[in-house]
Design an enzyme around this catalytic site. Structure first.
Site, PDB file in Angstrom:
ATOM      1  N   ASN A  63     -31.003  18.679  18.965  1.00 38.91           N
ATOM      2  CA  ASN A  63     -31.942  19.800  18.943  1.00 38.91           C
ATOM      3  C   ASN A  63     -32.278  20.177  17.501  1.00 38.91           C
ATOM      4  OD1 ASN A  63     -29.223  20.682  18.979  1.00 38.91           O
ATOM      5  ND2 ASN A  63     -29.773  22.716  19.695  1.00 38.91           N
ATOM      6  N   GLU A  65     -34.038  23.217  15.519  1.00 39.93           N
ATOM      7  CA  GLU A  65     -34.533  24.590  15.667  1.00 39.93           C
ATOM      8  C   GLU A  65     -35.415  24.987  14.483  1.00 39.93           C
ATOM      9  OE1 GLU A  65     -31.152  27.069  16.618  1.00 39.93           O
ATOM     10  OE2 GLU A  65     -30.996  26.163  18.605  1.00 39.93           O
ATOM     11  N   CYS A  74     -35.826  20.507  21.819  1.00 35.90           N
ATOM     12  CA  CYS A  74     -34.548  20.106  22.420  1.00 35.90           C
ATOM     13  C   CYS A  74     -34.178  18.676  22.016  1.00 35.90           C
ATOM     14  CB  CYS A  74     -34.645  20.144  23.941  1.00 35.90           C
ATOM     15  SG  CYS A  74     -34.835  21.781  24.651  1.00 35.90           S
ATOM     16  N   GLU A  76     -33.191  16.188  23.923  1.00 43.13           N
ATOM     17  CA  GLU A  76     -33.721  15.139  24.809  1.00 43.13           C
ATOM     18  C   GLU A  76     -35.124  14.728  24.400  1.00 43.13           C
ATOM     19  OE1 GLU A  76     -32.306  18.003  25.562  1.00 43.13           O
ATOM     20  OE2 GLU A  76     -31.430  18.031  27.567  1.00 43.13           O
ATOM     21  N   CYS A 116     -37.841  19.397  29.250  1.00 46.08           N
ATOM     22  CA  CYS A 116     -37.287  18.066  28.956  1.00 46.08           C
ATOM     23  C   CYS A 116     -37.348  17.169  30.185  1.00 46.08           C
ATOM     24  CB  CYS A 116     -35.859  18.185  28.443  1.00 46.08           C
ATOM     25  SG  CYS A 116     -35.792  18.793  26.754  1.00 46.08           S
TER      26      CYS A 116
HETATM   27  N1  THU Z   1     -31.385  22.724  24.178  1.00 43.55           N
HETATM   28  C1  THU Z   1     -31.461  21.361  24.165  1.00 43.55           C
HETATM   29  O1  THU Z   1     -31.483  20.734  23.108  1.00 43.55           O
HETATM   30  N2  THU Z   1     -31.516  20.725  25.356  1.00 43.55           N
HETATM   31  C2  THU Z   1     -31.493  21.349  26.569  1.00 43.55           C
HETATM   32  O2  THU Z   1     -31.619  20.689  27.582  1.00 43.55           O
HETATM   33  C3  THU Z   1     -31.311  22.793  26.646  1.00 43.55           C
HETATM   34  C4  THU Z   1     -31.381  23.533  25.373  1.00 43.55           C
HETATM   35  C5  THU Z   1     -31.331  23.415  22.879  1.00 43.55           C
HETATM   36  C6  THU Z   1     -32.558  24.226  22.539  1.00 43.55           C
HETATM   37  C7  THU Z   1     -31.992  25.218  21.561  1.00 43.55           C
HETATM   38  O3  THU Z   1     -31.977  24.617  20.270  1.00 43.55           O
HETATM   39  C8  THU Z   1     -30.560  25.416  22.010  1.00 43.55           C
HETATM   40  O4  THU Z   1     -30.256  24.334  22.881  1.00 43.55           O
HETATM   41  C9  THU Z   1     -30.313  26.735  22.744  1.00 43.55           C
HETATM   42  O5  THU Z   1     -31.192  26.878  23.800  1.00 43.55           O
END
Ligand code: THU
Length: 163
Positions: A63, A65, A74, A76, A116
């Protein structure tokens, strides 16, 4: 009276790593290792995704941010878009996802968000071959046979075709 129909997702649960095929446990380990390179200074929730390609390569994503929160992505989608951009003609066999909180060592069962699932489904439909999904679960390792199983009543290219 309306007829009730059931729309549900089915998965195989392997109770421990010894029971699960090595291909899946290896991929899950790669997803866990990938968590180390997450960029998640706002949520402190580190997510790793690992994609197994038909040529044997494993591509990971984490992920990413952003101070402007919705601009983040995310794990994925980071991984699958990279594969779509760099290996447009290589089949994707499976994806594993794992997560942990910053500063903690225990990995958590994480289930991909709706966006995702939709993005992964696009590539499954594009390649016309199922992509397996491997997830951590409180009771072991969950394996879904295809992404479509995670999205009953999927929205896809078929929906926007003219009749
Ligand atoms: N996140 C993912 O990377 N994949 C997911 O399937 C759910 C959420 C990340 C997004 C964000 O950076 C952090 O988790 C908190 O939501």
């Amino acid at each position: 009276m309306p007829q009730q129909i059931v729309l549900r997702a089915c998965a195989n649960l392997y109770k421990n790593t010894e029971q699960a095929p090595e291909e899946y446990t290896k991929l899950l380990t790669k997803a866990q290792q990938a968590c180390n390179s997450a960029y998640a200074p706002y949520s402190n929730f580190y997510v790793g995704a690992a994609l197994l390609l038909e040529n044997g390569e494993i591509i990971t994503g984490t992920n990413q941010e952003n101070a402007a929160y919705p601009s983040g992505l995310c794990a994925e989608r980071t991984a699958i878009y990279w594969v779509g951009a760099n290996y447009p003609n290589v089949l994707i066999k499976a994806i594993a996802v794992s997560a942990r909180h910053a500063g903690e060592n225990n990995f958590l069962g994480v289930s991909p968000c709706g966006s995702c699932r939709q993005a992964l489904l696009e590539y499954e439909n594009k390649q016309k071959k199922p992509i397996k999904m491997i997830l951590e679960h409180a009771e072991g390792i969950l394996v879904f046979d295809c992404i479509a199983d995670l999205l009953p009543l999927q929205f896809s290219d078929k929906n926007i075709e003219k009749p």
